[in-house]
Design a protein around this motif. Sequence first.
Motif, mmCIF file in Angstrom:
data_model
loop_
_atom_site.group_PDB
_atom_site.id
_atom_site.type_symbol
_atom_site.label_atom_id
_atom_site.label_comp_id
_atom_site.label_asym_id
_atom_site.label_seq_id
_atom_site.Cartn_x
_atom_site.Cartn_y
_atom_site.Cartn_z
ATOM 1 N N ASN A 180 -7.600 19.301 2.661
ATOM 2 C CA ASN A 180 -7.447 20.790 2.590
ATOM 3 C C ASN A 180 -7.164 21.173 4.195
ATOM 4 N N THR A 181 -6.366 21.996 4.469
ATOM 5 C CA THR A 181 -5.852 22.625 5.856
ATOM 6 C C THR A 181 -6.006 23.966 5.973
ATOM 7 N N ASP A 182 -5.605 24.684 6.784
ATOM 8 C CA ASP A 182 -5.804 26.029 7.043
ATOM 9 C C ASP A 182 -4.657 26.851 6.285
ATOM 10 N N ASP A 183 -3.754 26.189 5.918
ATOM 11 C CA ASP A 183 -2.643 26.729 5.148
ATOM 12 C C ASP A 183 -2.372 26.260 3.937
ATOM 13 N N GLY A 184 -3.408 25.449 3.439
ATOM 14 C CA GLY A 184 -3.482 24.959 2.146
ATOM 15 C C GLY A 184 -4.042 23.563 1.946
ATOM 16 N N HIS A 185 -3.108 22.709 1.550
ATOM 17 C CA HIS A 185 -3.462 21.293 1.398
ATOM 18 C C HIS A 185 -2.193 20.400 1.652
ATOM 19 N N ILE A 186 -2.500 19.198 2.208
ATOM 20 C CA ILE A 186 -1.550 18.145 2.350
ATOM 21 C C ILE A 186 -1.869 16.839 1.385
ATOM 22 N N ILE A 187 -1.004 16.038 1.218
ATOM 23 C CA ILE A 187 -1.119 14.656 0.376
ATOM 24 C C ILE A 187 -0.903 13.767 1.543
ATOM 25 N N ARG A 188 -1.984 12.861 1.772
ATOM 26 C CA ARG A 188 -1.804 11.750 2.999
ATOM 27 C C ARG A 188 -2.087 10.506 2.215
ATOM 28 N N ILE A 189 -1.355 9.463 2.436
ATOM 29 C CA ILE A 189 -1.656 7.947 1.813
ATOM 30 C C ILE A 189 -2.743 7.389 2.635
ATOM 31 N N ARG A 190 -3.290 6.321 2.150
ATOM 32 C CA ARG A 190 -4.233 5.664 2.771
ATOM 33 C C ARG A 190 -4.147 3.922 2.033
ATOM 34 N N GLY A 191 -4.915 3.180 2.619
ATOM 35 C CA GLY A 191 -5.044 2.067 1.887
ATOM 36 C C GLY A 191 -6.472 1.742 1.118
ATOM 37 N N LEU A 192 -6.987 0.614 1.222
ATOM 38 C CA LEU A 192 -8.312 0.607 0.652
ATOM 39 C C LEU A 192 -9.085 -0.485 1.594
ATOM 40 N N SER A 193 -10.360 -0.836 1.288
ATOM 41 C CA SER A 193 -10.976 -1.422 2.258
ATOM 42 C C SER A 193 -11.082 -0.554 3.535
ATOM 43 N N PHE A 194 -11.170 -1.418 4.775
ATOM 44 C CA PHE A 194 -11.397 -0.587 6.002
ATOM 45 C C PHE A 194 -10.125 0.177 6.394
ATOM 46 N N ILE A 195 -9.062 0.157 5.700
ATOM 47 C CA ILE A 195 -8.058 1.263 6.006
ATOM 48 C C ILE A 195 -8.064 2.255 5.062
ATOM 49 N N SER A 196 -9.146 2.521 4.369
ATOM 50 C CA SER A 196 -9.124 3.801 3.282
ATOM 51 C C SER A 196 -8.999 5.092 4.138
ATOM 52 N N ASP A 197 -9.002 5.109 5.316
ATOM 53 C CA ASP A 197 -8.614 6.378 5.901
ATOM 54 C C ASP A 197 -7.062 6.491 6.285
ATOM 55 N N THR A 251 0.804 -1.113 -0.014
ATOM 56 C CA THR A 251 0.139 -0.330 -0.167
ATOM 57 C C THR A 251 0.861 1.258 0.252
ATOM 58 N N THR A 252 1.928 1.311 0.783
ATOM 59 C CA THR A 252 2.885 2.391 0.895
ATOM 60 C C THR A 252 3.297 2.739 -0.367
ATOM 61 N N TYR A 253 4.039 1.625 -1.003
ATOM 62 C CA TYR A 253 4.654 1.531 -2.529
ATOM 63 C C TYR A 253 3.493 2.133 -3.585
ATOM 64 N N LYS A 254 2.246 1.799 -3.710
ATOM 65 C CA LYS A 254 1.355 2.242 -4.438
ATOM 66 C C LYS A 254 1.102 3.650 -4.220
ATOM 67 N N ALA A 255 0.866 4.086 -2.899
ATOM 68 C CA ALA A 255 0.782 5.691 -2.828
ATOM 69 C C ALA A 255 2.131 6.485 -2.996
ATOM 70 N N SER A 303 -5.762 8.878 -7.514
ATOM 71 C CA SER A 303 -5.276 7.552 -6.846
ATOM 72 C C SER A 303 -6.153 7.234 -5.711
ATOM 73 N N PRO A 304 -6.606 6.137 -5.857
ATOM 74 C CA PRO A 304 -7.431 5.644 -4.262
ATOM 75 C C PRO A 304 -6.488 5.547 -3.204
ATOM 76 N N TYR A 305 -5.072 5.634 -3.551
ATOM 77 C CA TYR A 305 -4.311 5.590 -2.296
ATOM 78 C C TYR A 305 -3.982 6.804 -1.605
ATOM 79 N N LEU A 306 -4.339 7.847 -2.241
ATOM 80 C CA LEU A 306 -3.945 9.253 -1.859
ATOM 81 C C LEU A 306 -5.206 9.992 -1.492
ATOM 82 N N LEU A 307 -5.144 10.842 -0.311
ATOM 83 C CA LEU A 307 -5.906 11.756 -0.067
ATOM 84 C C LEU A 307 -5.550 13.021 0.049
#
Length: 483
Positions: A142-159, A120-124, A135-139
């Motif tokens: 938006n933040t107060d200072d702009g935005h950040i890219i956060r990685i995630r998995g699929l299924s029940f670890i999609s957050d 999952t880390t590699y795909k992200a 990509s479904p592996y990225l979120l």
Amino acid sequence: MGLFFTLFFVFTAYLGPETVFGSFAEYHVEIVIALITMFFSVFSAEGSGTFRLPQTYAIIGLSCAVFISVLMSGWAGGAPVAFLDFIPNSMPFFFVLLNCRKKSHLQMLVTVLVYAALFTTYKAYVAIQANDLESPYLLNMNTDDGHIIRIRGLSFISDPNDFAQFIVGLIPCVFFFWKKKRFLTNLLMVYVPVAGLIYGMFLTHSRGAMMALLVVVIVAGRKKLGVVPSIVGAVLLFVGLSAIGWSGGRDVSASQGEDRMGAWSRGLELIRQYPLFGVGYKRFVDHYYITAHNSIVVCAAEIGMIGFFFWVLFVFSSVRDAAVNSIDPDAVVKVKDEDLVPAGMMAYGAAAVSAREPVVLKDASEQAREKRKGFSLKNPFADTDDEVDKVAEAKEIRRLSGLMVVSFAGFLTAGWFLSRSYIMPLFVNAGIVAAIGRMGRAKGVSGPEFEMPRAMKMALITSVALITLVYTILRMNGIFGKS
């Protein structure tokens, strides 16, 4: 076969059916795998002690609470749906307990989990490098200072937070592969995978996971380094992680979590309004604009105090078993020339075993005969030809159990900031603890079992204490009642 399908089920669940089966995922192949795993697991039930474990009855109680919570909310048709959603998450507890009967089996399970996390880390990472924000592996958050890219998995670890919680509970398990004075083996099998897992956690930018990692450092280092040096190390680690931007530029402070405190307050109000059966499984967000970001509040609010009691019974029993089996008895008393029995069992507390059968160690000729036979099915720690003695087995049981104490410390700390009370990694980790306990019982080296009356009493006390703790925190911050 039960072990194979257990590993296959976990592999499919963590990577996501779509990843494993592609277009065939629409036929719910994972359900077929679960049913096959259940079938083969039955043959491993003998001697497992499944129905002596409080966790078994806790899962039964949780299943009923999930069903009734939705039923009592007025959505009768949703009750079976909720039940069928919960069961696949909880079944791995039994799959792992029944089919992982040796240390090598647990190592296979950990290998599957590590592969899922690193894949999952590699795909992200590839998606980040390609700037593929779809990509479904990225979120893209938006933040107060702009935005950040956060990685995630699929299924029940999609957050991202859920993925980070899974990893922080997995890292101690990687040390199942650790061997004394084997630097190269440890480098390849332990340190390199752990480095990859920590990097994956970093890419999630989860503040809760960062706090959980600090707790892991404290709990893991308390015995060898001492509590105070471990805390100092954790503080220094916090400074370092903050400096490299672990949180993605977001502050780690109480003021930044004020919206979550408001959700906690709303959760306590829901508990007061629906004390027995809750507002319904996974229906907290129907009553507030965000989830509570606290497993305790969410669980009690959604399935009521009855369901929360069973959840605490499950978690408390698992942590207790890991802690008890990690305790080193005071001494080893030599009864005969070749008979060893553990002494000082009162170190386990009031529930200590009052008597044990003496363990007869094999003489040299018998060991030689077994060595010629090769792998011993009777010894859960016989990795190749080598037999380990009773003392070594007890030590290894304690080591594995101690690692699971660290695992739960990190996992539950992350859960304090998250709303995934019923996520599969919780039940997988508890299954590992139960499997280790089964190995110990088979060799007569595990601690005393947790008797059901005492387990229920402690779960009741802990349930009330946890809700009281949340209420006290809110009162101290002057937030309760403002949601």
